[in-house]
Design a protein around this motif. Structure first.
Motif, PDB file in Angstrom:
ATOM      1  N   MET A 149    -117.973 -24.561  18.187  1.00  0.00           N
ATOM      2  CA  MET A 149    -116.631 -24.069  18.450  1.00  0.00           C
ATOM      3  C   MET A 149    -116.267 -22.900  17.521  1.00  0.00           C
ATOM      4  SD  MET A 149    -115.411 -25.687  20.988  1.00  0.00           S
ATOM      5  CE  MET A 149    -116.283 -26.937  21.957  1.00  0.00           C
ATOM      6  N   ALA A 150    -115.495 -21.966  18.055  1.00  0.00           N
ATOM      7  CA  ALA A 150    -115.069 -20.803  17.272  1.00  0.00           C
ATOM      8  C   ALA A 150    -114.226 -21.258  16.092  1.00  0.00           C
ATOM      9  CB  ALA A 150    -114.276 -19.851  18.158  1.00  0.00           C
ATOM     10  N   ARG A 151    -114.375 -20.577  14.992  1.00  0.00           N
ATOM     11  CA  ARG A 151    -113.617 -20.922  13.783  1.00  0.00           C
ATOM     12  C   ARG A 151    -112.669 -19.785  13.388  1.00  0.00           C
ATOM     13  NH1 ARG A 151    -114.544 -25.231  15.235  1.00  0.00           N
ATOM     14  NH2 ARG A 151    -116.013 -26.758  14.397  1.00  0.00           N
ATOM     15  N   GLY A 160    -112.136 -30.318  18.835  1.00  0.00           N
ATOM     16  CA  GLY A 160    -111.548 -29.746  17.638  1.00  0.00           C
ATOM     17  C   GLY A 160    -111.142 -28.295  17.716  1.00  0.00           C
ATOM     18  N   PHE A 161    -111.245 -27.695  18.889  1.00  0.00           N
ATOM     19  CA  PHE A 161    -110.860 -26.287  18.983  1.00  0.00           C
ATOM     20  C   PHE A 161    -109.469 -26.149  19.604  1.00  0.00           C
ATOM     21  CE2 PHE A 161    -110.359 -22.332  21.371  1.00  0.00           C
ATOM     22  CZ  PHE A 161    -110.646 -21.400  20.381  1.00  0.00           C
ATOM     23  N   VAL A 162    -108.631 -25.332  18.981  1.00  0.00           N
ATOM     24  CA  VAL A 162    -107.367 -24.894  19.563  1.00  0.00           C
ATOM     25  C   VAL A 162    -107.196 -23.424  19.188  1.00  0.00           C
ATOM     26  CG1 VAL A 162    -104.874 -25.139  19.659  1.00  0.00           C
ATOM     27  CG2 VAL A 162    -106.300 -27.181  19.434  1.00  0.00           C
ATOM     28  N   GLY A 163    -107.093 -22.563  20.173  1.00  0.00           N
ATOM     29  CA  GLY A 163    -106.933 -21.138  19.911  1.00  0.00           C
ATOM     30  C   GLY A 163    -106.075 -20.496  20.978  1.00  0.00           C
ATOM     31  N   GLY A 164    -105.377 -19.448  20.590  1.00  0.00           N
ATOM     32  CA  GLY A 164    -104.515 -18.790  21.570  1.00  0.00           C
ATOM     33  C   GLY A 164    -104.255 -17.347  21.216  1.00  0.00           C
ATOM     34  N   TYR A 165    -103.641 -16.649  22.147  1.00  0.00           N
ATOM     35  CA  TYR A 165    -103.316 -15.245  21.932  1.00  0.00           C
ATOM     36  C   TYR A 165    -102.189 -14.838  22.875  1.00  0.00           C
ATOM     37  CZ  TYR A 165    -106.171 -14.810  26.134  1.00  0.00           C
ATOM     38  OH  TYR A 165    -106.674 -14.962  27.402  1.00  0.00           O
ATOM     39  N   ALA A 166    -101.463 -13.821  22.481  1.00  0.00           N
ATOM     40  CA  ALA A 166    -100.465 -13.192  23.341  1.00  0.00           C
ATOM     41  C   ALA A 166    -101.018 -11.845  23.780  1.00  0.00           C
ATOM     42  CB  ALA A 166     -99.150 -13.012  22.597  1.00  0.00           C
ATOM     43  N   SER A 167    -100.681 -11.420  24.981  1.00  0.00           N
ATOM     44  CA  SER A 167    -101.206 -10.155  25.486  1.00  0.00           C
ATOM     45  C   SER A 167    -100.195  -9.493  26.408  1.00  0.00           C
ATOM     46  CB  SER A 167    -102.525 -10.372  26.241  1.00  0.00           C
ATOM     47  OG  SER A 167    -102.311 -11.173  27.399  1.00  0.00           O
ATOM     48  N   THR A 168    -100.370  -8.193  26.599  1.00  0.00           N
ATOM     49  CA  THR A 168     -99.520  -7.432  27.511  1.00  0.00           C
ATOM     50  C   THR A 168    -100.392  -6.561  28.404  1.00  0.00           C
ATOM     51  OG1 THR A 168     -99.258  -5.752  25.778  1.00  0.00           O
ATOM     52  CG2 THR A 168     -97.482  -7.350  26.033  1.00  0.00           C
ATOM     53  N   ALA A 200    -111.528 -10.284  24.004  1.00  0.00           N
ATOM     54  CA  ALA A 200    -111.215 -11.705  23.845  1.00  0.00           C
ATOM     55  C   ALA A 200    -111.945 -12.241  22.626  1.00  0.00           C
ATOM     56  CB  ALA A 200    -111.618 -12.495  25.084  1.00  0.00           C
ATOM     57  N   ALA A 201    -111.284 -13.096  21.868  1.00  0.00           N
ATOM     58  CA  ALA A 201    -111.879 -13.648  20.653  1.00  0.00           C
ATOM     59  C   ALA A 201    -112.731 -14.877  20.942  1.00  0.00           C
ATOM     60  CB  ALA A 201    -110.787 -13.999  19.648  1.00  0.00           C
ATOM     61  N   GLY A 209    -114.242 -22.220  24.422  1.00  0.00           N
ATOM     62  CA  GLY A 209    -113.862 -22.291  23.012  1.00  0.00           C
ATOM     63  C   GLY A 209    -114.911 -21.752  22.063  1.00  0.00           C
ATOM     64  N   LEU A 210    -115.937 -21.082  22.582  1.00  0.00           N
ATOM     65  CA  LEU A 210    -116.970 -20.496  21.732  1.00  0.00           C
ATOM     66  C   LEU A 210    -116.572 -19.081  21.331  1.00  0.00           C
ATOM     67  CD1 LEU A 210    -120.284 -21.597  23.504  1.00  0.00           C
ATOM     68  CD2 LEU A 210    -118.789 -22.876  21.949  1.00  0.00           C
ATOM     69  N   ALA A 211    -116.933 -18.684  20.130  1.00  0.00           N
ATOM     70  CA  ALA A 211    -116.607 -17.346  19.651  1.00  0.00           C
ATOM     71  C   ALA A 211    -117.396 -16.300  20.432  1.00  0.00           C
ATOM     72  CB  ALA A 211    -116.926 -17.231  18.158  1.00  0.00           C
ATOM     73  N   THR A 212    -116.703 -15.308  20.946  1.00  0.00           N
ATOM     74  CA  THR A 212    -117.388 -14.205  21.607  1.00  0.00           C
ATOM     75  C   THR A 212    -118.061 -13.318  20.569  1.00  0.00           C
ATOM     76  OG1 THR A 212    -115.321 -12.946  21.577  1.00  0.00           O
ATOM     77  CG2 THR A 212    -115.822 -14.188  23.587  1.00  0.00           C
ATOM     78  N   TYR A 213    -119.080 -12.591  21.001  1.00  0.00           N
ATOM     79  CA  TYR A 213    -119.800 -11.716  20.073  1.00  0.00           C
ATOM     80  C   TYR A 213    -120.456 -10.581  20.842  1.00  0.00           C
ATOM     81  CZ  TYR A 213    -123.867 -14.427  21.711  1.00  0.00           C
ATOM     82  OH  TYR A 213    -124.821 -15.032  22.485  1.00  0.00           O
ATOM     83  N   ALA A 214    -120.683  -9.483  20.150  1.00  0.00           N
ATOM     84  CA  ALA A 214    -121.318  -8.324  20.770  1.00  0.00           C
ATOM     85  C   ALA A 214    -122.770  -8.646  21.074  1.00  0.00           C
ATOM     86  CB  ALA A 214    -121.222  -7.112  19.855  1.00  0.00           C
ATOM     87  N   LYS A 215    -123.235  -8.236  22.274  1.00  0.00           N
ATOM     88  CA  LYS A 215    -124.607  -8.532  22.658  1.00  0.00           C
ATOM     89  C   LYS A 215    -125.061  -7.597  23.761  1.00  0.00           C
ATOM     90  CE  LYS A 215    -123.181 -12.591  24.235  1.00  0.00           C
ATOM     91  NZ  LYS A 215    -121.760 -12.324  24.559  1.00  0.00           N
TER      92      LYS A 215
END
Length: 448
Positions: free
Chosen positions: A115-117, A175-183, A302-303, A308-314
């Motif tokens: 899970m993303a931290r 155990g993951f909870v994450g959020g964001y606001a966007s426009t 997106a983070a 719930g996994l962390a995104t990453y450049a690939k």
């Protein structure tokens, strides 16, 4: 779950608390695992036509969707209702579905250790302080500029300004909870040109996280009018096999189809023409495709992904070779491979490009078809066969000669990918896929 009064970043603590409440209720009712997404959003949109206001709309929505598991059985439900009773009833509905579902050994949450931290701040929220009156004024200005561009602009098919803001929180029982606001803010204009009994329709638009950075309203109107006028006199061409240049805004669709073909869902269902192609040379050796999910303010950033996994450049394609599929936790398990943190899709795909703009690519093409419009959905994802109605401009001696309509372009996507001659520097920045115009060595153009 009570109504959330705010929509921006200030809504995050309340939505996170709601997620925790829903997860607790799912556990209390007997779910062995659970994931939930809660959102609240609102927006303003206005449309004008023929110098008159057609619509002004304000919307506000709130709700949640839940997926829970009973062992390897899965059930999902969603609601726009609020309150504790809505939570209990929606959880119960998902639980009832799960208890009657078949077992699936690939079902379930991603491992807790994955899970993303630490989530990066991507600066996706920029509220636009624009009133309905100001939105109408800007849309009318856009349309008026279009009418003033050319006397052959006789009609309008709608000019729309929209502003949207929202807040979303995802959480799961690992155990993951994450959020964001966007426009997201946009302005679009569609105009109709008429001459000698022929009518042609075309458009232009812009979209941005920051409303103040939208292209000038008058410039959008002028561009829409110029595009419509340039299509007057369009006619078919004889059937031939020639180079085809896809404009940047349409080239995004080529790479979107490619992403669909290397996505886990299509692969494990054996419904993709690119099945078992990992490591193969699919594109010219100079072409790379890579994902960059953490660009501040970009439309596709997106983070974390839908698991719930962390995104990453690939990279997905390096030196023309396919080096990675696009996998969620579920599709990865189906294929016996790890997730690529792409549940929900790819975030900001970059296509490598050269230094030539579209005009330079037209000169390089010499003779062929510049495609600026596509119709229908003529891709067979199993075989890769591609056939779509098209419009655009005929090119001779490196110069546009006349507008083209009522033709069909056809080929096979594997051949089309291999035969990409160049990608232009005229990058399409309004899309999740950043590419310039794409020149393909040859396709069949079927006309008169």
């Amino acid at each position: 779950m009570s109504e959330v009064e705010v929509v921006g970043p200030a809504a995050l603590p309340g939505l996170q608390a709601q997620v925790e409440q829903i997860l607790a209720e799912a556990k209390n009712q007997g779910a062995t695992a659970c994931e939930v997404a809660v959102s609240v959003e609102q927006g303003l949109s206005t449309t004008v036509r023929q110098r008159e206001v057609e619509t002004v709309e304000f919307n506000r929505d709130q709700g949640f969707g839940i997926t829970l598991y009973v062992g390897q059985r899965k059930g999902s439900a969603s609601t726009s209702a609020t309150g504790e009773a809505a939570i209990r009833e929606t959880v119960a509905a998902a639980l009832a579905i799960a208890k009657h579902a078949s077992e699936d050994e690939s079902a379930g949450l991603a491992d807790a250790a994955l899970m993303a931290r630490d989530l990066p701040e991507l600066d996706l929220y920029h509220a636009w302080d624009i009133t309905p009156e100001q939105a109408i004024e800007r849309a009318l200005l856009c349309e008026a500029a279009a009418f003033d561009t050319d006397a052959r602009i006789r009609n309008a098919d709608g000019t729309s300004l929209g502003t949207h803001q929202g807040c979303r929180v995802y959480g799961n029982s690992n155990g993951f909870v994450g959020g964001y606001a966007s426009t997201r803010h946009s302005l679009s204009c569609v105009m109709i040109a008429e001459s000698d009994g022929q009518m042609q329709r075309d458009y232009w638009y812009d979209v941005n996280r920051q409303g103040e950075l939208l292209a000038d309203a008058a410039s959008i109107g002028r561009r829409a009018a110029q595009r419509a006028v340039s299509r007057l006199g369009a006619r078919p061409v004889p059937t031939c096999e020639v180079p085809v240049l896809f404009s940047a805004e349409l080239a995004t669709g080529l790479f979107s189809s490619f992403l669909g073909a290397i996505s886990g869902g299509a692969l494990y269902r054996k419904s993709s023409f690119l099945e078992d192609t990992l490591g193969e040379q699919l594109f010219p050796s100079w072409l790379n495709l890579d994902e960059r999910p953490h660009i501040p303010r970009a439309m596709g950033s997106a983070a974390f992904d839908g698991d719930g996994l962390a995104t990453y450049a690939k990279p997905f394609v390096e030196g023309g070779r396919l080096v990675s599929y696009i996998l969620s936790t579920y599709s990865g398990r189906k294929l016996g491979m790890p997730s690529t943190a792409n549940a929900g899709g790819v975030h900001n795909l970059f296509v490598s490009h050269g230094e030539e703009d579209q005009q330079a690519l037209i000169k390089r093409m010499g003779r062929g078809l510049l495609v600026t419009e596509l119709m229908g959905h003529g891709l067979n994802m199993v075989t890769g066969d591609y056939s779509r109605g098209a419009g655009g401009y005929w090119v001779e001696n490196g110069e546009i000669q006349f507008a083209v309509q009522e033709v069909t372009i056809a080929g096979n996507m594997r051949d089309m990918f291999r035969q990409i001659v160049a990608v232009g520097s005229d990058l399409e920045l309004r899309s999740n896929i950043r590419t310039g115009s794409v020149l393909i060595e040859k396709m069949t153009v079927a006309g008169s």
